[in-house]
Design an enzyme around this catalytic site. Structure first.
Site, PDB file in Angstrom:
ATOM      1  N   ARG A   5       4.409  11.483   5.276  1.00 28.35           N
ATOM      2  CA  ARG A   5       5.425  11.826   4.287  1.00 28.35           C
ATOM      3  C   ARG A   5       5.105  11.286   2.902  1.00 28.35           C
ATOM      4  NH1 ARG A   5      10.396   9.563   7.658  1.00 28.35           N
ATOM      5  NH2 ARG A   5       8.789   7.989   8.005  1.00 28.35           N
ATOM      6  N   LYS A  34       0.817  -1.212   0.000  1.00 29.08           N
ATOM      7  CA  LYS A  34       0.000   0.000   0.000  1.00 29.08           C
ATOM      8  C   LYS A  34       0.850   1.260   0.000  1.00 29.08           C
ATOM      9  CE  LYS A  34       0.402   1.581   4.468  1.00 29.08           C
ATOM     10  NZ  LYS A  34       1.697   1.284   4.896  1.00 29.08           N
TER      11      LYS A  34
END
EC number: 1.1.1.94
Length: 351
Positions: free
Chosen positions: A266, A197
């Protein structure tokens, strides 16, 4: 009451101390060599400086040099090293863990082999343990952010491992009315689903930056494009899960993890920067050179798929989003979502 020793004081490992402590267990949190400031702060006032939450008063804190003491009498060990600390954990921690105590790791990731095989980190841990040692290794997968777990938001994860009785035991120690736990012996399916993912979260986040670029407005959102990329991501992840031999129902853990990942962190930041038109090098410079698991996983997964394509096992045409993300990261390509490659015709029910 049981004794649970947490090795590494990262955000997720530290967040799991909440259900552990609230279930009445003795909780011991050991910092890695990089966690010294975290442990020093926790000893002072229980405030975790990166999780930004106050842990329960009564948790015992240890620096890495005190690991042996923290392991005495432990009934369960949780390993919380990031994927970038994999070698350190294998070389320094696995050799000193007692064989009669189950281990549960939060580390998500996988390694690609020369033939294109994708191997999840729990299998790497098993391969890297000292010769003759047989640790009872288990892992966590699923959509759960550390700060929301610490805030007691309802979360559903999967514990996976070889032995179902061990998994039931670990579940009995950690499950609460907000920390919901499924069990699976499909380690490859669960762990690879949640690892891949990371690559696709970067892909979905490209749409955020593209919307901002088109509207010339930071924070602009267009959900149609994000949803389309999310759907394509799940489609490709499902194919990958089938390819590696994982059970199809475990896509729920990968899809859920994808959902929470694209909303922050991030990976979303670098995807957004790339979508705005920055090159990969410029985006990384903007993030001050921080290491990103999404970059590592994207590269490894794409490399594995290419090797499998060379062997005639898969077609690259089945993974257009993954290939585009890889081209952006490793070949200097500009963002140009291959929308037409996402479409298909299904006339299977036509008369």
């Amino acid at each position: 009451m049981s004794v649970i020793t947490f090795v590494c004081a990262g955000q997720m490992n530290s967040a799991i101390t909440f259900p552990a402590f609230e279930n009445g267990h003795e909780v011991r949190l050991v910092g890695s060599p990089l966690d010294r400031d975290i442990i020093d702060g926790l000893k002072k006032d229980n405030f975790h400086i990166t999780l930004k939450r106050t842990l329960h008063d009564g948790i015992k804190y240890y620096q890495i040099e005190e690991l042996e003491e923290a392991l005495k009498g432990a009934d369960l060990v949780l390993g919380g090293v990031s994927s970038f600390g994999l070698d350190w954990f294998c070389d320094e921690i696995l050799p000193v863990l007692p064989e009669d105590v189950p281990v549960l790791t939060v580390t998500k990731g996988m390694v690609d082999l020369e033939d294109g095989t994708l191997v999840p980190y729990p299998h790497i841990f098993a391969q890297r343990q000292p010769e003759g040692k047989c640790l009872n290794l288990n892992a966590i997968g699923g959509p759960c952010t550390s700060y929301e777990l610490a805030d007691h938001d309802d979360s559903h994860v999967a514990f996976c491992g070889k032995d179902i009785e061990t998994l039931k035991y670990i579940k009995s120690l950690l499950e609460t009315d907000y920390y919901h736990i499924s069990l699976s012996t499909d380690v490859v399916g669960v762990e690879c689903a949640v690892a891949m993912k990371n690559a696709y979260a970067l892909g979905v986040s490209l749409a955020v930056g593209l919307a901002e670029k088109r509207d010339r407005k930071i924070g602009s959102q267009h959900y149609n494009s994000q949803a389309a990329l999310f759907g394509q991501s799940v489609k490709e992840m499902t194919k990958l899960l089938e390819l590696i031999g994982g059970k199809p129902e475990n896509i729920i853990h990968g899809a859920g993890d994808l959902y929470v990942t694209i909303f922050g962190g991030r990976t979303r930041k670098i995807g957004t920067l790339l979508g705005r038109g920055l090159s990969f090098e410029e985006a990384m410079a903007e993030l001050q050179g921080v290491t990103l698991e999404s970059i590592v996983i994207s590269t490894r997964t794409a490399r594995a798929v290419r090797k499998l394509a060379e062997r005639g096992i898969v077609s690259l045409e089945d993974f257009p989003l993954l290939m585009h993300v890889d081209a952006i990261i490793n070949q200097g390509a500009e963002v140009n979502i291959p929308w037409k490659d996402f479409t298909w015709n299904d006339f299977s029910l036509a008369e």
